[in-house]
Structures are given as structure tokens and as C-alpha cells.
Scaffold this motif. Structure first.
Motif, PDB file in Angstrom:
ATOM      1  N   VAL A 169       0.831  -1.282   0.015  1.00 53.80           N
ATOM      2  CA  VAL A 169      -0.027  -0.148   0.036  1.00 53.80           C
ATOM      3  C   VAL A 169       0.855   1.142   0.085  1.00 53.80           C
ATOM      4  O   VAL A 169       0.727   2.140  -0.676  1.00 53.80           O
ATOM      5  CB  VAL A 169      -1.024  -0.064   1.252  1.00 53.80           C
ATOM      6  CG1 VAL A 169      -1.756   1.439   1.509  1.00 53.80           C
ATOM      7  CG2 VAL A 169      -2.206  -0.979   0.996  1.00 53.80           C
ATOM      8  N   THR A 170       1.647   1.027   1.025  1.00 53.23           N
ATOM      9  CA  THR A 170       2.944   2.420   0.899  1.00 53.23           C
ATOM     10  C   THR A 170       3.372   2.611  -0.641  1.00 53.23           C
ATOM     11  O   THR A 170       3.789   4.059  -0.917  1.00 53.23           O
ATOM     12  CB  THR A 170       3.908   2.176   1.966  1.00 53.23           C
ATOM     13  OG1 THR A 170       3.232   1.874   3.079  1.00 53.23           O
ATOM     14  CG2 THR A 170       4.596   3.523   2.038  1.00 53.23           C
ATOM     15  N   GLY A 171       4.108   1.430  -1.119  1.00 49.53           N
ATOM     16  CA  GLY A 171       4.528   1.749  -2.301  1.00 49.53           C
ATOM     17  C   GLY A 171       3.663   2.321  -3.386  1.00 49.53           C
ATOM     18  O   GLY A 171       3.905   2.981  -4.266  1.00 49.53           O
ATOM     19  N   LEU A 172       2.314   1.774  -3.561  1.00 49.46           N
ATOM     20  CA  LEU A 172       1.468   2.107  -4.492  1.00 49.46           C
ATOM     21  C   LEU A 172       0.872   3.755  -4.331  1.00 49.46           C
ATOM     22  O   LEU A 172       0.746   4.255  -5.349  1.00 49.46           O
ATOM     23  CB  LEU A 172       0.286   1.053  -4.349  1.00 49.46           C
ATOM     24  CG  LEU A 172      -1.006   1.275  -5.234  1.00 49.46           C
ATOM     25  CD1 LEU A 172      -0.379   0.823  -6.981  1.00 49.46           C
ATOM     26  CD2 LEU A 172      -1.891   0.430  -5.214  1.00 49.46           C
ATOM     27  N   ALA A 173       1.099   4.264  -2.976  1.00 46.64           N
ATOM     28  CA  ALA A 173       0.458   5.467  -2.836  1.00 46.64           C
ATOM     29  C   ALA A 173       1.569   6.553  -3.363  1.00 46.64           C
ATOM     30  O   ALA A 173       1.192   7.541  -3.706  1.00 46.64           O
ATOM     31  CB  ALA A 173       0.387   5.597  -1.207  1.00 46.64           C
ATOM     32  N   ARG A 174       2.843   5.899  -3.722  1.00 44.38           N
ATOM     33  CA  ARG A 174       3.722   6.893  -4.120  1.00 44.38           C
ATOM     34  C   ARG A 174       3.443   7.052  -5.803  1.00 44.38           C
ATOM     35  O   ARG A 174       3.838   7.934  -6.398  1.00 44.38           O
ATOM     36  CB  ARG A 174       5.119   6.380  -3.991  1.00 44.38           C
ATOM     37  CG  ARG A 174       5.590   6.329  -2.885  1.00 44.38           C
ATOM     38  CD  ARG A 174       7.158   6.376  -2.751  1.00 44.38           C
ATOM     39  NE  ARG A 174       7.607   5.980  -1.381  1.00 44.38           N
ATOM     40  CZ  ARG A 174       8.012   4.711  -0.887  1.00 44.38           C
ATOM     41  NH1 ARG A 174       7.790   3.773  -1.831  1.00 44.38           N
ATOM     42  NH2 ARG A 174       8.547   4.415   0.178  1.00 44.38           N
ATOM     43  N   ARG A 175       2.843   6.155  -6.299  1.00 49.37           N
ATOM     44  CA  ARG A 175       2.591   6.270  -7.740  1.00 49.37           C
ATOM     45  C   ARG A 175       1.134   6.664  -8.159  1.00 49.37           C
ATOM     46  O   ARG A 175       0.836   6.924  -9.321  1.00 49.37           O
ATOM     47  CB  ARG A 175       2.670   4.717  -8.243  1.00 49.37           C
ATOM     48  CG  ARG A 175       3.890   4.196  -8.198  1.00 49.37           C
ATOM     49  CD  ARG A 175       4.021   2.778  -8.659  1.00 49.37           C
ATOM     50  NE  ARG A 175       5.165   2.176  -8.689  1.00 49.37           N
ATOM     51  CZ  ARG A 175       6.220   1.785  -7.857  1.00 49.37           C
ATOM     52  NH1 ARG A 175       5.721   1.515  -6.684  1.00 49.37           N
ATOM     53  NH2 ARG A 175       7.441   0.941  -8.093  1.00 49.37           N
ATOM     54  N   GLU A 177      -1.662   9.704  -8.318  1.00 50.75           N
ATOM     55  CA  GLU A 177      -1.788  11.103  -8.375  1.00 50.75           C
ATOM     56  C   GLU A 177      -3.298  11.551  -8.049  1.00 50.75           C
ATOM     57  O   GLU A 177      -3.379  12.537  -7.461  1.00 50.75           O
ATOM     58  CB  GLU A 177      -1.234  11.448  -9.472  1.00 50.75           C
ATOM     59  CG  GLU A 177       0.361  11.173  -9.854  1.00 50.75           C
ATOM     60  CD  GLU A 177       0.587  11.637 -11.131  1.00 50.75           C
ATOM     61  OE1 GLU A 177      -0.175  12.331 -11.893  1.00 50.75           O
ATOM     62  OE2 GLU A 177       1.915  11.593 -11.449  1.00 50.75           O
ATOM     63  N   ASP A 178      -4.192  10.581  -8.393  1.00 49.98           N
ATOM     64  CA  ASP A 178      -5.571  11.118  -7.977  1.00 49.98           C
ATOM     65  C   ASP A 178      -5.833  11.221  -6.509  1.00 49.98           C
ATOM     66  O   ASP A 178      -5.594  10.344  -5.899  1.00 49.98           O
ATOM     67  CB  ASP A 178      -6.555  10.136  -8.499  1.00 49.98           C
ATOM     68  CG  ASP A 178      -8.040  10.535  -8.590  1.00 49.98           C
ATOM     69  OD1 ASP A 178      -8.276  11.503  -9.118  1.00 49.98           O
ATOM     70  OD2 ASP A 178      -8.548  10.147  -7.487  1.00 49.98           O
ATOM     71  N   SER A 179      -6.281  12.328  -5.993  1.00 51.13           N
ATOM     72  CA  SER A 179      -6.523  12.658  -4.592  1.00 51.13           C
ATOM     73  C   SER A 179      -7.539  11.593  -4.082  1.00 51.13           C
ATOM     74  O   SER A 179      -7.434  11.226  -2.776  1.00 51.13           O
ATOM     75  CB  SER A 179      -6.990  13.868  -4.208  1.00 51.13           C
ATOM     76  OG  SER A 179      -8.140  14.266  -4.973  1.00 51.13           O
ATOM     77  N   SER A 180      -8.480  11.328  -4.753  1.00 49.99           N
ATOM     78  CA  SER A 180      -9.873  10.497  -4.291  1.00 49.99           C
ATOM     79  C   SER A 180      -9.050   9.078  -4.030  1.00 49.99           C
ATOM     80  O   SER A 180      -9.294   8.137  -3.078  1.00 49.99           O
ATOM     81  CB  SER A 180     -10.795  10.530  -4.922  1.00 49.99           C
ATOM     82  OG  SER A 180     -10.477   9.964  -6.418  1.00 49.99           O
ATOM     83  N   GLU A 181      -8.390   8.312  -5.168  1.00 45.88           N
ATOM     84  CA  GLU A 181      -7.576   7.256  -4.956  1.00 45.88           C
ATOM     85  C   GLU A 181      -6.731   7.299  -3.891  1.00 45.88           C
ATOM     86  O   GLU A 181      -6.591   5.964  -3.185  1.00 45.88           O
ATOM     87  CB  GLU A 181      -7.117   7.040  -6.114  1.00 45.88           C
ATOM     88  CG  GLU A 181      -8.176   6.621  -7.399  1.00 45.88           C
ATOM     89  CD  GLU A 181      -7.556   6.308  -8.640  1.00 45.88           C
ATOM     90  OE1 GLU A 181      -6.339   6.216  -8.846  1.00 45.88           O
ATOM     91  OE2 GLU A 181      -8.039   5.899  -9.725  1.00 45.88           O
TER      92      GLU A 181
END
Length: 504
Positions: A169-175, A177-181
Motif C-alpha cells: 500500500v505504501t509503495g502504491l501510494a507513491r505512484r 496521483e488522483d486525490s480520491s484514490e
């Protein structure tokens, strides 16, 4: 007739030169009524008297036989060693041994007292039947061992997947850009984090309350720098607090304390987790106060406070107030129970100062290290950080390491790692070595060999993805820092810098 049997049994004892058997002869009627076996023997262990209970057990009068020959052959060596030790030091012995019976054997507690200088010159002893107790205790021990294996399985099969999810999840959050996602990912991460804390607490609670010493849970007391722990907690909880609209501050601390690092961090994590979870408005502050030769690590919050009735039950296992259950469903109510149990195990003090409607302060107080050694770390004259990784069977992710380091050498085996170091042009600042290589948990020895090749400035750490009890104990006794995989990128960064810049 019975008196004649008693006289015959005492006869050989009376004939032993220098032995006075009058006390035994006088007490025979009483001794024959006892449920225990009662015996006397000479210095060589030859019986000179056996009461009726003992004679009935063997179906004969064992007088004149050696006590060693009356126990099972497998236990005779143990009895002989205990006898000789007791004879040498003049101290009684007591041990559990098996005596033969028809169709098998029964467990007895055998006690013996050697002759005393001022008293009788014969050995005096008893054999107490404890077969039922012994078997019940063995069944309990087997049950406890099964429970410990179940806890170890939960430790691995539940904690590790949750850590992996948090890492992904942490790694995915870096990629994203959409604020809702991004908000959705943060909510997933927060939920998994809460689940992991609950699992951690349940595993720790089972270990604390099992009643059986667990080698994997025995504290290893050492000098622990407080600030790296605070840094990890800041990286872990700041996003969670921000998602609730809370202020979150961690005040740096340069102190070094005497504690078990892993347990200390778990206790503090529980306190911070509760503060963030139960505070709806305002802020959470983590800081330290020096009080003489002790350090108080405090967690302040602006939550609702805790009333007197609730406060009295806070550390009760599985307790949660009706208001807490209504406003914050989920959770097991074990966090403070675990904190109290660990603090008692470590000799720390847990305290609470609270005001209803104003907030609470939980504090852990522990001894300061009297003379911490200097703060050291590698120096490379501006060059990037050099890391050598020998993962072995451990699944070490490449991306977080390569994002943090200037150069990374990944080695398939120890020979390749030694060749890289011995080449002369490249020496690592940090050596990370997996615990398991080819199915053998010999990573500690491999790391020690590589560090000797790397020079005094190099630091080392052990990578482990299967913290089984025996392996965990080995890690803690090795003296090397260790990282449980997988780790989130922020956790990995904090742990690597703690290894690089540590008290040594």
C-alpha cells in the motif's frame, strides 16, 4: 508376626558397624503406616531398612539390595550422580525417578539425606508416588508447547502478510496521483495497520499469559537509543493522525535507556495507537522528560479523558467501556494489558495522568544508561551510501534499498560477497545478510565474516522473514540489529539509519 518381620528387616542395619538403628526399630509400627516408602541405607546405598509400603511395592523385602538397582536402569545414572553429590557436600537430594511395577513403571519423588556429623550415621530417605501429578504436568507442558507453536504460527502467518500489505500500500501510494484514490489507499492502510496492531497484541498477550517460559519472548536488556524509535513511530502514525485532522508531534530525544528494544517499541506503539485512535479533536504529542537517573517517555493527547471507574479496569484483558465500543468499534481491548505486562517484565513503570474532558498522559519510565558510548557512524567524504546485500533465502525488496543508497551490490552467495569486498575499490558502509541460506539459519556467522572483511566502519544487519521462536532468540543474542521483512519504505529507511548511526 509383623513385629518379627520388622525385626528381620532391621537386622542387617543393626549389624552394620557403627550404625545405631534403635530409632528406626522403635518407630517401625509408625513407619509401616505411612503411605510413602521409607528407607535407610549405608554409604554405598545398600538398604538397611524398608518400611511395609516399600516391601509391598516390590513384593519382597529389598533390604540388602542397592537403591540404584531398584529404579529403572535408565534412571540409575541420574540417581548415582545425585547420591555422590549429596554425599560429597552433605546436602539432601530430591529427584523424580521411575520405580518398576507390574506391567510398567510409576514416577516417584525420591528424597535422600546423607548422614550428619552430629546425628545418625545412616542415609535416610523416602519415595513418594507422584505418578498422577507427573503425567498431568507432562500433559500440561505438551498443551503449553502446542499453544506456543500456535502463537508462533500466528506470529508468522498473520503478522507477515499484514506487513506485506502495508508495504505494498505504501509503495502504491507513491505512484497514485488522483486525490480520491490516494485517500482510499490511506483508508486501506489505516485499516490494515489497526488490524496488525490487534494481531500483535493478541500474540503478545498469549505469550505473556501462557505461564510457560518462551525463549522467543525473553527480554534482552541493552542500551537503546530512544530517538530512532521515536522516528519510526512518527513516520508510522503521522499519516494516520493527518487523515483524522489531528496534529501530531514527536519531540526528538538524545537519551539512551536500559531496556529491550523490541518490547519497548511495542509498548510505545500501543500507547501512541490508542492516543491517535481515541482522540477526535486537537493533537497528540510524544516526548520525553528526564527525572534524575530515569527517563519518562510520555504520550499526551487531547481526547475525552478517562473517568475513575473506567481507569480502574484499563489494564483488564479484553476490557472496553460501553462508550468506547459505541464510538470506536473493533479492537480487542488488549493494548494496555500488553503494555502493563511488558513493563512489569522489564521493570519499567506505567503511569497515567488524566482529566475528563481535557485529555490523558500515559508515561513509561525506565532507567537511563549510566554511561552511553559515543555516537558513531560511517563517513565517506561525500560519497553515496554503499550497501552490500546477501539476501540468501529471504525476500528482500530491491527498490527501497536502491532508492536510499548511492550504490548497492546484490550478491548471490557469500563467496561473491567476499570477492566484492576484497576487490579493494569498493567497501560497504552497510552489510545486510539474510538469516537463512539454503535452508540453514547461519546468517549470523556469514554476517560476522563479511564484517571482518569490510573493516571497522562497516555496520551490519540481519534480514529475517520467518521470526520463529528459536530463530528470534538467536537473533537477539547475536548482538546484531535485525529487520523483519517485509517493511514499509519509511520503516526500512528508519531502521537502516538506526543501524548506520548507532551507539557502538
Amino acid at each position: 508376626m509383623e513385629s518379627e518381620r520388622a525385626a528381620d528387616a532391621a537386622g542387617p542395619f543393626r549389624q552394620e558397624a557403627g550404625h545405631d538403628a534403635s530409632w528406626c526399630r522403635d518407630e517401625m509400627p509408625l513407619l509401616d503406616r505411612l503411605s510413602d516408602h521409607v528407607w535407610t541405607a549405608d554409604q554405598d546405598g545398600v538398604l538397611r531398612y524398608a518400611n511395609r509400603r516399600m516391601r509391598d511395592h516390590f513384593g519382597r523385602d529389598p533390604t540388602g539390595e542397592r537403591l540404584l538397582d531398584l529404579v529403572l536402569p535408565e534412571d540409575a545414572r541420574l540417581l548415582e550422580e545425585a547420591w555422590l553429590t549429596a554425599k560429597r557436600f552433605g546436602e539432601p537430594f530430591a529427584m523424580e525417578l521411575r520405580l518398576p511395577v507390574e506391567g510398567g513403571a510409576r514416577w516417584f519423588l525420591v528424597r535422600g539425606t546423607p548422614p550428619q556429623p552430629e546425628g545418625e550415621r545412616a542415609w535416610v530417605g523416602t519415595c513418594t508416588d507422584i505418578d498422577g501429578q507427573h503425567r498431568r504436568r507432562k500433559e500440561l507442558e505438551r498443551s503449553m508447547q502446542a499453544q506456543r507453536r500456535a502463537v508462533a504460527t500466528a506470529d508468522h502467518d498473520l503478522r507477515q502478510p499484514l506487513s506485506a500489505i502495508l508495504f505494498l500500500v505504501t509503495g502504491l501510494a507513491r505512484r497514485v496521483e488522483d486525490s480520491s484514490e490516494l485517500r482510499m489507499l490511506q483508508a486501506i492502510g489505516n485499516a490494515v495497520h489497526a488490524m496488525k496492531v490487534s494481531v500483535d497484541n493478541q500474540v503478545d498477550f498469549e505469550r505473556l499469559g501462557s505461564g510457560v517460559p518462551d525463549p522467543a519472548f525473553a527480554p534482552v536488556i541493552g542500551d537503546v537509543a530512544v530517538n530512532p524509535v521515536l522516528t519510526r513511530l512518527a513516520l508510522e502514525f503521522a499519516p494516520i493522525a493527518a487523515s483524522k485532522g489531528l496534529g501530531f508531534s514527536v519531540v526528538p530525544c538524545s537519551s539512551v535507556i536500559r531496556t529491550d528494544q523490541q518490547m519497548f517499541e511495542r509498548m510505545l506503539r500501543n500507547l501512541v495507537f490508542n492516543a491517535v485512535r481515541y482522540t477526535e479533536h486537537g493533537r497528540v504529542l510524544v516526548g520525553c522528560r528526564r527525572r534524575g537517573e530515569e527517563l519518562s517517555i510520555e504520550v499526551h493527547d487531547t481526547g475525552r479523558g478517562i473517568d475513575h471507574e473506567e481507569r480502574a479496569r484499563l489494564t483488564e484483558p479484553f476490557y472496553r467501556s460501553a462508550r468506547s465500543l459505541h464510538q470506536h468499534p473493533g479492537g480487542l481491548g488488549l493494548g494496555l494489558t500488553v503494555v502493563e505486562g511488558m513493563s512489569a517484565l522489564l521493570g519499567h513503570r506505567l503511569s497515567l495522568d488524566t482529566r475528563v474532558g481535557r485529555g490523558s498522559v500515559f508515561a513509561l519510565t525506565t532507567a537511563l544508561c549510566p554511561s552511553p558510548t559515543r555516537f558513531v557512524g560511517p563517513v565517506r567524504n561525500g560519497e553515496g551510501l554503499r550497501v552490500l546485500v546477501l539476501p540468501g533465502d529471504e525476500a528482500m525488496p530491491r527498490e527501497p534499498i536502491e532508492a536510499l543508497a548511492g550504490s548497492v551490490e546484490w550478491c548471490a552467495d557469500e563467496e561473491a560477497a567476499a570477492a566484492v569486498i576484497s576487490g579493494g575499490s569498493w567497501r560497504p558502509d552497510l552489510v545486510l545478510c539474510g538469516l537463512v541460506h539454503g535452508g540453514s539459519a547461519d546468517g549470523v556467522l556469514r554476517l560476522a565474516r563479511l564484517l571482518r572483511l569490510s573493516g571497522e566502519q562497516a555496520r551490519g544487519g540481519i534480514l529475517c522473514s520467518t521470526p520463529e521462536p528459536l530463530r528470534l532468540r538467536e537473533l537477539r543474542l547475536s548482538g546484531h540489529p535485525y529487520l523483519f521483512l517485509p517493511l514499509r519504505a519509511d520503516e526500512l529507511q528508519s531502521r537502516l539509519f538506526e543501524i548506520l548511526f548507532r551507539y557502538g
